[in-house]
Design an enzyme around this catalytic site. Sequence first.
Site, PDB file in Angstrom:
ATOM      1  N   HIS A  72      57.830  32.790  10.690  1.00  0.00           N
ATOM      2  CA  HIS A  72      56.571  32.726  11.455  1.00  0.00           C
ATOM      3  C   HIS A  72      55.435  33.338  10.625  1.00  0.00           C
ATOM      4  O   HIS A  72      55.164  34.538  10.694  1.00  0.00           O
ATOM      5  CB  HIS A  72      56.735  33.480  12.777  1.00  0.00           C
ATOM      6  CG  HIS A  72      55.614  33.247  13.738  1.00  0.00           C
ATOM      7  ND1 HIS A  72      55.805  33.114  15.093  1.00  0.00           N
ATOM      8  CD2 HIS A  72      54.275  33.106  13.551  1.00  0.00           C
ATOM      9  CE1 HIS A  72      54.634  32.918  15.691  1.00  0.00           C
ATOM     10  NE2 HIS A  72      53.687  32.914  14.773  1.00  0.00           N
ATOM     11  N   HIS A 121      51.360  32.557   8.959  1.00  0.00           N
ATOM     12  CA  HIS A 121      50.135  31.747   8.899  1.00  0.00           C
ATOM     13  C   HIS A 121      49.610  31.796   7.467  1.00  0.00           C
ATOM     14  O   HIS A 121      49.125  32.834   7.016  1.00  0.00           O
ATOM     15  CB  HIS A 121      49.085  32.294   9.874  1.00  0.00           C
ATOM     16  CG  HIS A 121      49.539  32.213  11.300  1.00  0.00           C
ATOM     17  ND1 HIS A 121      49.354  31.090  12.082  1.00  0.00           N
ATOM     18  CD2 HIS A 121      50.222  33.094  12.085  1.00  0.00           C
ATOM     19  CE1 HIS A 121      49.878  31.295  13.285  1.00  0.00           C
ATOM     20  NE2 HIS A 121      50.409  32.498  13.313  1.00  0.00           N
ATOM     21  N   ASN A 151      48.522  25.923  12.682  1.00  0.00           N
ATOM     22  CA  ASN A 151      47.136  26.071  13.176  1.00  0.00           C
ATOM     23  C   ASN A 151      46.139  26.247  12.025  1.00  0.00           C
ATOM     24  O   ASN A 151      45.437  27.239  11.917  1.00  0.00           O
ATOM     25  CB  ASN A 151      47.010  27.193  14.217  1.00  0.00           C
ATOM     26  CG  ASN A 151      47.418  28.559  13.713  1.00  0.00           C
ATOM     27  OD1 ASN A 151      48.131  28.674  12.709  1.00  0.00           O
ATOM     28  ND2 ASN A 151      46.966  29.600  14.387  1.00  0.00           N
ATOM     29  N   HIS A 200      43.163  37.608   8.540  1.00  0.00           N
ATOM     30  CA  HIS A 200      41.768  37.276   8.872  1.00  0.00           C
ATOM     31  C   HIS A 200      40.871  37.979   7.867  1.00  0.00           C
ATOM     32  O   HIS A 200      41.249  39.016   7.306  1.00  0.00           O
ATOM     33  CB  HIS A 200      41.420  37.726  10.289  1.00  0.00           C
ATOM     34  CG  HIS A 200      42.150  36.965  11.352  1.00  0.00           C
ATOM     35  ND1 HIS A 200      41.894  35.637  11.629  1.00  0.00           N
ATOM     36  CD2 HIS A 200      43.147  37.330  12.208  1.00  0.00           C
ATOM     37  CE1 HIS A 200      42.699  35.226  12.607  1.00  0.00           C
ATOM     38  NE2 HIS A 200      43.473  36.224  12.963  1.00  0.00           N
ATOM     39  N   PHE A 228      42.474  37.487  17.130  1.00  0.00           N
ATOM     40  CA  PHE A 228      43.796  38.095  17.268  1.00  0.00           C
ATOM     41  C   PHE A 228      44.566  37.942  15.957  1.00  0.00           C
ATOM     42  O   PHE A 228      44.491  36.891  15.318  1.00  0.00           O
ATOM     43  CB  PHE A 228      44.598  37.377  18.357  1.00  0.00           C
ATOM     44  CG  PHE A 228      44.112  37.630  19.762  1.00  0.00           C
ATOM     45  CD1 PHE A 228      44.508  38.764  20.441  1.00  0.00           C
ATOM     46  CD2 PHE A 228      43.282  36.714  20.406  1.00  0.00           C
ATOM     47  CE1 PHE A 228      44.088  38.990  21.753  1.00  0.00           C
ATOM     48  CE2 PHE A 228      42.864  36.934  21.709  1.00  0.00           C
ATOM     49  CZ  PHE A 228      43.261  38.086  22.382  1.00  0.00           C
ATOM     50  N   GLY A 229      45.325  38.954  15.596  1.00  0.00           N
ATOM     51  CA  GLY A 229      46.229  38.795  14.460  1.00  0.00           C
ATOM     52  C   GLY A 229      46.218  39.969  13.520  1.00  0.00           C
ATOM     53  O   GLY A 229      45.190  40.638  13.357  1.00  0.00           O
ATOM     54  N   ASN A 273      48.001  38.839  19.343  1.00  0.00           N
ATOM     55  CA  ASN A 273      48.432  38.058  20.491  1.00  0.00           C
ATOM     56  C   ASN A 273      49.854  37.545  20.287  1.00  0.00           C
ATOM     57  O   ASN A 273      50.079  36.808  19.329  1.00  0.00           O
ATOM     58  CB  ASN A 273      47.488  36.868  20.688  1.00  0.00           C
ATOM     59  CG  ASN A 273      47.732  36.161  22.002  1.00  0.00           C
ATOM     60  OD1 ASN A 273      48.349  36.728  22.893  1.00  0.00           O
ATOM     61  ND2 ASN A 273      47.262  34.935  22.114  1.00  0.00           N
ATOM     62  N   HIS A 281      54.952  29.378  21.944  1.00  0.00           N
ATOM     63  CA  HIS A 281      54.054  30.528  22.106  1.00  0.00           C
ATOM     64  C   HIS A 281      53.863  30.665  23.618  1.00  0.00           C
ATOM     65  O   HIS A 281      53.163  29.851  24.228  1.00  0.00           O
ATOM     66  CB  HIS A 281      52.740  30.231  21.374  1.00  0.00           C
ATOM     67  CG  HIS A 281      51.625  31.206  21.662  1.00  0.00           C
ATOM     68  ND1 HIS A 281      51.070  32.006  20.696  1.00  0.00           N
ATOM     69  CD2 HIS A 281      50.960  31.512  22.800  1.00  0.00           C
ATOM     70  CE1 HIS A 281      50.111  32.749  21.227  1.00  0.00           C
ATOM     71  NE2 HIS A 281      50.016  32.468  22.509  1.00  0.00           N
ATOM     72  N   ASP A 315      54.879  37.003  12.043  1.00  0.00           N
ATOM     73  CA  ASP A 315      53.613  36.472  12.592  1.00  0.00           C
ATOM     74  C   ASP A 315      52.441  36.949  11.723  1.00  0.00           C
ATOM     75  O   ASP A 315      51.384  37.345  12.244  1.00  0.00           O
ATOM     76  CB  ASP A 315      53.404  36.862  14.060  1.00  0.00           C
ATOM     77  CG  ASP A 315      52.288  36.057  14.724  1.00  0.00           C
ATOM     78  OD1 ASP A 315      51.734  35.142  14.078  1.00  0.00           O
ATOM     79  OD2 ASP A 315      51.967  36.346  15.885  1.00  0.00           O
TER      80      ASP A 315
HETATM   81  O1  DOR Z   1      47.682  37.310  16.885  1.00  0.00           O
HETATM   82  C1  DOR Z   1      47.891  36.127  16.658  1.00  0.00           C
HETATM   83  N1  DOR Z   1      47.285  35.494  15.641  1.00  0.00           N
HETATM   84  N2  DOR Z   1      48.730  35.449  17.438  1.00  0.00           N
HETATM   85  C2  DOR Z   1      48.902  34.129  17.343  1.00  0.00           C
HETATM   86  O2  DOR Z   1      49.685  33.594  18.091  1.00  0.00           O
HETATM   87  C3  DOR Z   1      48.110  33.350  16.355  1.00  0.00           C
HETATM   88  C4  DOR Z   1      47.681  34.198  15.233  1.00  0.00           C
HETATM   89  C5  DOR Z   1      46.625  33.575  14.349  1.00  0.00           C
HETATM   90  O3  DOR Z   1      46.747  32.401  14.015  1.00  0.00           O
HETATM   91  O4  DOR Z   1      45.715  34.311  13.935  1.00  0.00           O
END
Ligand code: DOR
Length: 430
Positions: free
Chosen positions: A61, A63, A95, A310, A324-325, A279, A180, A306
């Site tokens: 998981h 990104h 995403n 950012h 979120f993240g 999140n 999710h 996860d």
């Molecule tokens: O905190 C999060 N960030 N939760 C998610 O499910 C998506 C992720 C993101 O893509 O930044």
Amino acid sequence: MKLLIKGGRIVDPLQNLEGEYDVLVDDGKVAALERNIKPGAGVEVIDVPGCIVAPGFIDMHVHLREPGLEHKETIATGTRAAAAGGFVAVAAMPNTEPVADNASVITYIKEKAAREGAVRVYPIGAITKGSKGEELSEIADLAEAGAVALSDDGRPVMNAEIMRRALEYAGMFNLPVIAHCEDLNLSAGGVMNEGFISTILGLRGIPAGAEEVMVARDLILAAMTKGKLHLAHISTAGSVQLLQQAKERGIKVTAEVTPHHLCLTEEEVVGYNTNAKVNPPLRTRRDCDALGSALAGELIEVIASDHAPHAAEEKDVEFDFAPFGMVGLETAVPLVVTFLIRPGLLTWKQAVAAWSSNPARILNVPGGSLAPGSTADITIINPAEEREVDVRRFYSLGKNSPLQGRKLYGWPAATIVGGRIIMREGEVLV
Ligand code: DOR
């Protein structure tokens, strides 16, 4: 090229093997796993006394943000962060911009990763077009292009009928659907866990129930469809209870937990630290304990980061407006070692299974064993190494970690992909 890994403690859950063995790697494969292998001529030796030597860790998981969001992360930087964190492979969430909801984006990611990636990259396709939750993606095309799973991660599929069809179609291609779990009506406007601390801080809360009603719904749909359901980043004691009941009833389901939901609580948010905004949100100590016990009880099969990078300027705003993240690839292993393995709450064997053989099985990808003949993907960890987290040293472009300055134990000492050392002592070599 031959490589001999000497003096470490092998932990290989699939072979039920734990003990002092040497590993000989030849031509990208494990050639021997025995006690006291003598180094022959032309063999590179790495001595790793006191270290854990495990099948290569797979983070299912992550990104990577490419295509389209390269100011947050790229395939090149994200896979280097993975290598630094001890991971030989990552599954990339869809995403991106555009969303990976069609074969051409999946192919783009695979080709870019083959050229620029430091570790193996397995793309995940979106369940619905644009991850909007309205219309199924062309699942057959995604499967054919090489997607290893489907997910609208970051967003739930709110329409139960569409989720039902997704589980049915994905099942035909043996693809897991990674859910999710969030009811958007219950979570609307929320920015942290709903409870005492959100009240004190004057921040809108996301109740545990926002996750749990969707976990319950998806478990019912999994029972109905016999699809392959995988619950992403579960965060509450209530979700653990639902998972346990479902497994007792024989429902086919797997689940993952992140290191941050295992180890950190909502108190990280005090001071309005946007790097702790994630999140699902960080919950309570009781939730962390329930998740840890479920992992140790093998009710939750996977640890996944996860990793959600950012840009600094995106996080450097009022709490309500920050995305979120948090990043996780480079702190996942030491966080779990420090909070769970060292205190004796989780064994190395359980942790290694949750990071290697279990994700390999769920995603149906190679890896997860050091048996002779297998591909030499290997993770080596020094359980005794103590170091402070320094986000400036991260290979990830994302520095959004609430762990800055925290002292952690158990840093990855080497990452080996296909017999090639790509990270040694924290330094990525590719
Ligand atoms: O905190 C999060 N960030 N939760 C998610 O499910 C998506 C992720 C993101 O893509 O930044």
